[in-house]
Write a protein that holds these residues in place. Structure first.
Motif, PDB file in Angstrom:
ATOM      1  N   VAL A 188      13.907  -7.995  12.746  1.00  0.00           N
ATOM      2  CA  VAL A 188      12.459  -7.805  12.817  1.00  0.00           C
ATOM      3  C   VAL A 188      11.833  -9.016  13.501  1.00  0.00           C
ATOM      4  O   VAL A 188      12.037 -10.159  13.082  1.00  0.00           O
ATOM      5  CB  VAL A 188      11.846  -7.600  11.416  1.00  0.00           C
ATOM      6  CG1 VAL A 188      10.325  -7.629  11.482  1.00  0.00           C
ATOM      7  CG2 VAL A 188      12.325  -6.286  10.832  1.00  0.00           C
ATOM      8  N   ILE A 189      11.069  -8.760  14.557  1.00  0.00           N
ATOM      9  CA  ILE A 189      10.410  -9.834  15.300  1.00  0.00           C
ATOM     10  C   ILE A 189       9.102 -10.226  14.626  1.00  0.00           C
ATOM     11  O   ILE A 189       8.802 -11.405  14.443  1.00  0.00           O
ATOM     12  CB  ILE A 189      10.146  -9.386  16.755  1.00  0.00           C
ATOM     13  CG1 ILE A 189      11.468  -9.083  17.449  1.00  0.00           C
ATOM     14  CG2 ILE A 189       9.364 -10.450  17.521  1.00  0.00           C
ATOM     15  CD1 ILE A 189      11.312  -8.466  18.822  1.00  0.00           C
ATOM     16  N   SER A 190       8.322  -9.230  14.275  1.00  0.00           N
ATOM     17  CA  SER A 190       7.074  -9.491  13.565  1.00  0.00           C
ATOM     18  C   SER A 190       6.768  -8.305  12.679  1.00  0.00           C
ATOM     19  O   SER A 190       7.203  -7.180  12.940  1.00  0.00           O
ATOM     20  CB  SER A 190       5.918  -9.749  14.540  1.00  0.00           C
ATOM     21  OG  SER A 190       5.571  -8.558  15.204  1.00  0.00           O
ATOM     22  N   ALA A 191       6.002  -8.557  11.625  1.00  0.00           N
ATOM     23  CA  ALA A 191       5.644  -7.487  10.694  1.00  0.00           C
ATOM     24  C   ALA A 191       4.226  -7.700  10.208  1.00  0.00           C
ATOM     25  O   ALA A 191       3.791  -8.830  10.006  1.00  0.00           O
ATOM     26  CB  ALA A 191       6.610  -7.462   9.511  1.00  0.00           C
ATOM     27  N   SER A 192       3.522  -6.608  10.033  1.00  0.00           N
ATOM     28  CA  SER A 192       2.188  -6.671   9.450  1.00  0.00           C
ATOM     29  C   SER A 192       2.039  -5.519   8.476  1.00  0.00           C
ATOM     30  O   SER A 192       2.575  -4.426   8.700  1.00  0.00           O
ATOM     31  CB  SER A 192       1.107  -6.598  10.533  1.00  0.00           C
ATOM     32  OG  SER A 192       1.186  -5.369  11.230  1.00  0.00           O
ATOM     33  N   ALA A 193       1.336  -5.774   7.402  1.00  0.00           N
ATOM     34  CA  ALA A 193       1.071  -4.743   6.402  1.00  0.00           C
ATOM     35  C   ALA A 193      -0.427  -4.643   6.202  1.00  0.00           C
ATOM     36  O   ALA A 193      -1.117  -5.657   6.135  1.00  0.00           O
ATOM     37  CB  ALA A 193       1.768  -5.078   5.082  1.00  0.00           C
ATOM     38  N   ILE A 194      -0.922  -3.425   6.135  1.00  0.00           N
ATOM     39  CA  ILE A 194      -2.343  -3.212   5.897  1.00  0.00           C
ATOM     40  C   ILE A 194      -2.515  -2.300   4.689  1.00  0.00           C
ATOM     41  O   ILE A 194      -1.669  -1.451   4.404  1.00  0.00           O
ATOM     42  CB  ILE A 194      -3.059  -2.605   7.129  1.00  0.00           C
ATOM     43  CG1 ILE A 194      -2.470  -1.236   7.486  1.00  0.00           C
ATOM     44  CG2 ILE A 194      -2.987  -3.537   8.323  1.00  0.00           C
ATOM     45  CD1 ILE A 194      -3.216  -0.520   8.605  1.00  0.00           C
ATOM     46  N   LEU A 195      -3.598  -2.515   3.971  1.00  0.00           N
ATOM     47  CA  LEU A 195      -3.927  -1.656   2.840  1.00  0.00           C
ATOM     48  C   LEU A 195      -4.743  -0.475   3.325  1.00  0.00           C
ATOM     49  O   LEU A 195      -5.638  -0.623   4.156  1.00  0.00           O
ATOM     50  CB  LEU A 195      -4.727  -2.432   1.793  1.00  0.00           C
ATOM     51  CG  LEU A 195      -4.028  -3.621   1.135  1.00  0.00           C
ATOM     52  CD1 LEU A 195      -4.964  -4.283   0.148  1.00  0.00           C
ATOM     53  CD2 LEU A 195      -2.740  -3.185   0.454  1.00  0.00           C
ATOM     54  N   THR A 196      -4.435   0.704   2.803  1.00  0.00           N
ATOM     55  CA  THR A 196      -5.237   1.883   3.096  1.00  0.00           C
ATOM     56  C   THR A 196      -5.849   2.359   1.794  1.00  0.00           C
ATOM     57  O   THR A 196      -5.163   2.477   0.781  1.00  0.00           O
ATOM     58  CB  THR A 196      -4.378   3.004   3.720  1.00  0.00           C
ATOM     59  OG1 THR A 196      -3.417   3.450   2.766  1.00  0.00           O
ATOM     60  CG2 THR A 196      -3.660   2.501   4.961  1.00  0.00           C
ATOM     61  N   ALA A 197      -7.141   2.572   1.806  1.00  0.00           N
ATOM     62  CA  ALA A 197      -7.864   2.873   0.568  1.00  0.00           C
ATOM     63  C   ALA A 197      -8.212   4.351   0.486  1.00  0.00           C
ATOM     64  O   ALA A 197      -8.749   4.919   1.426  1.00  0.00           O
ATOM     65  CB  ALA A 197      -9.144   2.033   0.490  1.00  0.00           C
ATOM     66  N   HIS A 198      -7.903   4.966  -0.647  1.00  0.00           N
ATOM     67  CA  HIS A 198      -8.265   6.365  -0.874  1.00  0.00           C
ATOM     68  C   HIS A 198      -9.748   6.485  -1.160  1.00  0.00           C
ATOM     69  O   HIS A 198     -10.357   5.616  -1.768  1.00  0.00           O
ATOM     70  CB  HIS A 198      -7.488   6.936  -2.071  1.00  0.00           C
ATOM     71  CG  HIS A 198      -6.013   6.792  -1.947  1.00  0.00           C
ATOM     72  ND1 HIS A 198      -5.297   7.308  -0.896  1.00  0.00           N
ATOM     73  CD2 HIS A 198      -5.117   6.151  -2.745  1.00  0.00           C
ATOM     74  CE1 HIS A 198      -4.011   7.026  -1.065  1.00  0.00           C
ATOM     75  NE2 HIS A 198      -3.880   6.321  -2.172  1.00  0.00           N
ATOM     76  N   ARG A 199     -10.317   7.592  -0.771  1.00  0.00           N
ATOM     77  CA  ARG A 199     -11.741   7.820  -1.017  1.00  0.00           C
ATOM     78  C   ARG A 199     -12.018   8.179  -2.475  1.00  0.00           C
ATOM     79  O   ARG A 199     -12.993   7.750  -3.053  1.00  0.00           O
ATOM     80  CB  ARG A 199     -12.263   8.956  -0.116  1.00  0.00           C
ATOM     81  CG  ARG A 199     -12.295   8.591   1.340  1.00  0.00           C
ATOM     82  CD  ARG A 199     -12.842   9.770   2.137  1.00  0.00           C
ATOM     83  NE  ARG A 199     -12.882   9.482   3.556  1.00  0.00           N
ATOM     84  CZ  ARG A 199     -13.854   8.848   4.177  1.00  0.00           C
ATOM     85  NH1 ARG A 199     -14.896   8.444   3.497  1.00  0.00           N
ATOM     86  NH2 ARG A 199     -13.817   8.621   5.463  1.00  0.00           N
ATOM     87  N   ASP A 200     -11.178   9.015  -3.052  1.00  0.00           N
ATOM     88  CA  ASP A 200     -11.488   9.557  -4.374  1.00  0.00           C
ATOM     89  C   ASP A 200     -10.376   9.270  -5.380  1.00  0.00           C
ATOM     90  O   ASP A 200      -9.887  10.148  -6.052  1.00  0.00           O
ATOM     91  CB  ASP A 200     -11.704  11.078  -4.285  1.00  0.00           C
ATOM     92  CG  ASP A 200     -12.834  11.431  -3.363  1.00  0.00           C
ATOM     93  OD1 ASP A 200     -12.652  12.276  -2.484  1.00  0.00           O
ATOM     94  OD2 ASP A 200     -13.918  10.840  -3.550  1.00  0.00           O
ATOM     95  N   GLY A 201      -9.980   8.019  -5.453  1.00  0.00           N
ATOM     96  CA  GLY A 201      -8.930   7.689  -6.400  1.00  0.00           C
ATOM     97  C   GLY A 201      -7.572   7.926  -5.804  1.00  0.00           C
ATOM     98  O   GLY A 201      -7.427   8.525  -4.753  1.00  0.00           O
ATOM     99  N   PRO A 202      -6.486   7.510  -6.486  1.00  0.00           N
ATOM    100  CA  PRO A 202      -5.148   7.565  -5.929  1.00  0.00           C
ATOM    101  C   PRO A 202      -4.497   8.923  -6.088  1.00  0.00           C
ATOM    102  O   PRO A 202      -4.154   9.331  -7.191  1.00  0.00           O
ATOM    103  CB  PRO A 202      -4.395   6.494  -6.744  1.00  0.00           C
ATOM    104  CG  PRO A 202      -5.124   6.443  -8.050  1.00  0.00           C
ATOM    105  CD  PRO A 202      -6.536   6.811  -7.778  1.00  0.00           C
ATOM    106  N   PRO A 203      -4.282   9.703  -5.004  1.00  0.00           N
ATOM    107  CA  PRO A 203      -3.540  10.938  -5.118  1.00  0.00           C
ATOM    108  C   PRO A 203      -2.104  10.647  -5.517  1.00  0.00           C
ATOM    109  O   PRO A 203      -1.607   9.529  -5.365  1.00  0.00           O
ATOM    110  CB  PRO A 203      -3.621  11.526  -3.699  1.00  0.00           C
ATOM    111  CG  PRO A 203      -4.747  10.812  -3.027  1.00  0.00           C
ATOM    112  CD  PRO A 203      -4.807   9.482  -3.660  1.00  0.00           C
ATOM    113  N   ALA A 204      -1.420  11.673  -5.950  1.00  0.00           N
ATOM    114  CA  ALA A 204      -0.084  11.491  -6.491  1.00  0.00           C
ATOM    115  C   ALA A 204       0.882  10.913  -5.479  1.00  0.00           C
ATOM    116  O   ALA A 204       1.761  10.142  -5.807  1.00  0.00           O
ATOM    117  CB  ALA A 204       0.452  12.837  -7.013  1.00  0.00           C
ATOM    118  N   HIS A 205       0.748  11.301  -4.205  1.00  0.00           N
ATOM    119  CA  HIS A 205       1.733  10.858  -3.226  1.00  0.00           C
ATOM    120  C   HIS A 205       1.086  10.142  -2.057  1.00  0.00           C
ATOM    121  O   HIS A 205       1.639  10.094  -0.965  1.00  0.00           O
ATOM    122  CB  HIS A 205       2.554  12.053  -2.728  1.00  0.00           C
ATOM    123  CG  HIS A 205       3.304  12.742  -3.820  1.00  0.00           C
ATOM    124  ND1 HIS A 205       4.395  12.171  -4.444  1.00  0.00           N
ATOM    125  CD2 HIS A 205       3.093  13.928  -4.455  1.00  0.00           C
ATOM    126  CE1 HIS A 205       4.860  12.995  -5.385  1.00  0.00           C
ATOM    127  NE2 HIS A 205       4.089  14.054  -5.412  1.00  0.00           N
TER     128      HIS A 205
END
Length: 376
Positions: A72-89
């Motif tokens: 791996v040369i470089s890595a980035s992680a981003i958070l993705t936010a649910h609109r209406d709470g956390p769906p099961a998957h």
């Protein structure tokens, strides 16, 4: 390489546990996106919107785990936010963009301003594609750098990046710690999604992913202190434009149009969009103002002439100049040699330099940018 790296990266992510549940990212379904291309890794972690800020340590741990995988040369992680709470998957997500190191994560369009070390940020935009906006942006940036200004050039078009071609730069950027080093050409520092993915890769991303990628190129690239940054905006009035207006202190926008009425109608929409987000319009540029035959130099006004000048006068916006439709401009752009450098003695190179000088004069002095306009 992708087939070998992707399972290894996924296995590394499986070793990162959510402290709130004790489950690892993979089994908990929090890895909602994983892209591995040529050693460049991007991870999306789907979380409930209300947990976004507290999940920053988890995001950092995932990024570190992916970066530690051999190959791996470089890595980035981003958070993705649910609109209406956390769906099961992990479905129905909306990404949050990267924040400066050590700062809380925020949904796209929110949080602290990015590019704080840049003196003046100028967007070069148009209401539609095909009007020569990218060629104009590159030549303006190169002209500013040639004057000794510390200049950055950001390609904000995620779907259709053209900067690598126009700069004649096909190499992958290097990394330094968790920062990406911009590509350097002719005194410019440049970054484009085109430097990070294969040239023919189709970026089939929804708007939130585009916003996250754009914020990464602003917040995770080691731009350093710059006098000015030119941002080559994508056509239209969508997510990228809103992200730029909300996350960086834009000093102003330059609108590029061709002379005909249809193009001016789209340019007018672009001006309206910047007016709505309180970004002053520095002026209009009329591109492809006339055609010059390469054999006899006969002038023909294929798309009409003077439309942008008239529109600028009607709106009370400065007309910055006109540029011809000349074969040499296209040839040099395709060859990765902006005409400002390749043919500095030409009239068109002089026109680009004059536009760049006026843009810098207005951008460095907000008072000179003139009042914001309102379109009836």
């Amino acid at each position: 390489m992708v087939k070998e790296l992707e399972p290894a990266v996924r296995a590394a992510l499986a070793g990162v546990r959510d402290p709130a549940t004790g489950r690892d990212l993979v089994s908990a379904g929090l890895v909602t996106g994983l892209s591995v291309r040529d050693g460049m890794v991007q991870v999306e972690i789907g979380v409930a919107r209300e947990r976004a800020r507290e999940m920053e340590p988890l995001r950092a741990a995932a990024e570190a785990a992916a970066r530690a995988v051999p190959g791996v040369i470089s890595a980035s992680a981003i958070l993705t936010a649910h609109r209406d709470g956390p769906p099961a998957h992990g479905h129905g997500r909306q990404p949050g963009g990267p924040a400066p190191r050590g700062a809380p994560r925020n949904p796209p369009g929110q949080g602290p301003m990015l590019l704080s070390e840049v003196g003046a940020i100028v967007a070069v935009a148009s209401g539609k594609g095909g009007v020569g906006k990218s060629t104009t942006a590159v030549n303006i940036a190169v002209a500013l750098a040639a004057q000794g200004l510390r200049t950055g050039l950001l390609d904000a078009d995620i779907y259709g990046p053209s900067l690598p071609q126009m700069l004649g730069a096909q190499e992958r950027p290097l990394t330094q710690g968790d920062r990406i080093l911009p590509i350097e050409r002719w005194g410019l520092k440049a970054m484009s999604i085109g430097f990070l993915v294969d040239q023919e890769t189709a970026m089939i991303w929804r708007g939130p992913m585009v916003m996250g990628a754009l914020e990464q190129m602003m917040g995770q690239v080691a731009w350093g202190a710059l006098d000015v940054m030119i941002v080559d905006m994508p056509p239209g009035t969508g997510d990228a434009q809103l992200t730029m207006s909300q996350r960086v202190p834009l000093r102003g926008a330059v609108i590029v149009s061709t002379p005909q009425d249809v193009a001016l109608l789209d340019a007018r929409r672009g001006i309206r969009m910047f007016e709505k987000v309180n970004v002053p319009v520095l002026g209009l540029v009329e591109n492809m103002s006339f055609f010059c035959c390469p054999n006899c130099n006969h002038r023909t006004e294929i798309f009409g002439h003077g439309g942008a000048r008239s529109e600028a006068a009607r709106l009370g916006v400065e007309f910055l100049g006109e540029l011809p439709l000349k074969l040499a401009i296209r040839e040099q752009a395709d060859a990765g040699n902006p005409i400002v450098l390749a043919r500095p003695e030409t009239e068109e190179a002089a026109a680009y330099r004059a536009i760049a000088a006026r843009v810098w004069e207005k951008a460095r002095n907000p008072v000179a940018a003139g009042p914001k306009i309102t379109i009836a």
